[in-house]
Motif scaffolding. Structure first.
Motif, PDB file in Angstrom:
ATOM      1  N   TRP A  48       0.858  -1.183   0.000  1.00 35.92           N
ATOM      2  CA  TRP A  48       0.000   0.000   0.000  1.00 35.92           C
ATOM      3  C   TRP A  48       0.893   1.231   0.000  1.00 35.92           C
ATOM      4  O   TRP A  48       1.720   1.409   0.892  1.00 35.92           O
ATOM      5  N   ASP A  49       0.768   2.103  -0.973  1.00 40.96           N
ATOM      6  CA  ASP A  49       1.628   3.293  -1.070  1.00 40.96           C
ATOM      7  C   ASP A  49       0.950   4.550  -0.544  1.00 40.96           C
ATOM      8  O   ASP A  49       1.448   5.657  -0.706  1.00 40.96           O
ATOM      9  N   GLY A  50      -0.174   4.393   0.097  1.00 38.27           N
ATOM     10  CA  GLY A  50      -0.920   5.531   0.616  1.00 38.27           C
ATOM     11  C   GLY A  50      -2.179   5.813  -0.172  1.00 38.27           C
ATOM     12  O   GLY A  50      -3.099   6.458   0.325  1.00 38.27           O
ATOM     13  N   SER A  51      -2.218   5.340  -1.428  1.00 38.40           N
ATOM     14  CA  SER A  51      -3.421   5.541  -2.230  1.00 38.40           C
ATOM     15  C   SER A  51      -3.790   4.323  -3.072  1.00 38.40           C
ATOM     16  O   SER A  51      -4.935   4.207  -3.486  1.00 38.40           O
ATOM     17  N   ASN A  52      -2.829   3.426  -3.324  1.00 38.72           N
ATOM     18  CA  ASN A  52      -3.093   2.256  -4.170  1.00 38.72           C
ATOM     19  C   ASN A  52      -2.372   1.022  -3.636  1.00 38.72           C
ATOM     20  O   ASN A  52      -1.296   1.121  -3.057  1.00 38.72           O
ATOM     21  N   TRP A  53      -2.997  -0.133  -3.900  1.00 37.70           N
ATOM     22  CA  TRP A  53      -2.357  -1.410  -3.635  1.00 37.70           C
ATOM     23  C   TRP A  53      -1.667  -1.870  -4.916  1.00 37.70           C
ATOM     24  O   TRP A  53      -2.249  -1.802  -5.993  1.00 37.70           O
TER      25      TRP A  53
END
Length: 168
Positions: free
Chosen positions: A6-11
């Protein structure tokens, strides 16, 4: 193996090593974004349903499979939980059996650069460890269950820094 990030907005799916015969990750312990361990099971041997201990390590750029004990073509090994005090002091719990045998408690401990099989109590006819928690190097608890001959009952293993005891 499937590892998602998870990059903060997308998996996104991370690239993992290919394991012939299949694999599954069951637990993860994170020390930093560049120091992650995951454990589970992998298929070993051919043919048949034998599995081996699977421990992988993320170094910030790629996943690699670590050498671990309790490997053979006639074993079933399952890591169900991992915790650690540091990257050089990681514990994994689960259960293991030789093909045709009964499941027994399995604990692995990484000290420095290598993994070791730890001798722990086997209170029942069949024994399973599901979750490990580390309070300190002298206070480790593992929850599981065992077959007492008539039913499966809960048990806890406790490590005091020098020996293991069964707590019911």
């Amino acid at each position: 193996m499937l590892v998602l990030h998870w990059d903060g907005s997308n998996w996104t799916q991370m690239s993992t090593p290919t394991v012939t015969g299949g694999s599954s990750l069951q637990s993860i312990v994170i020390f930093s974004p560049d120091d992650i361990y995951a454990g589970g099971l992998k298929a070993v041997g051919a043919p048949g349903p034998t599995t081996g201990t699977l421990i992988t390590h993320w170094d910030g750029s790629s996943w690699s499979i670590e050498d671990s004990p309790n490997q053979s073509s006639n074993r079933s090994n399952y890591i169900t939980s991992m915790k650690g005090l540091s990257s050089g002091d990681v514990w994994a719990s689960g259960y293991s059996r030789t093909i045709g045998g009964t499941f027994q408690n399995m604990v692995l401990h990484k000290t420095g650069s290598g993994w070791n099989l730890v001798t722990v109590p086997q209170p029942g006819l069949e024994n399973f460890l599901y979750n490990i928690d580390i309070i300190s190097s002298n206070n480790i608890l593992i929850a599981g269950q065992y077959n007492n001959g008539t039913q499966y009952v809960s048990c806890f293993l406790h490590y005091n820094g020098s020996s293991w005891t069964v707590e019911n």
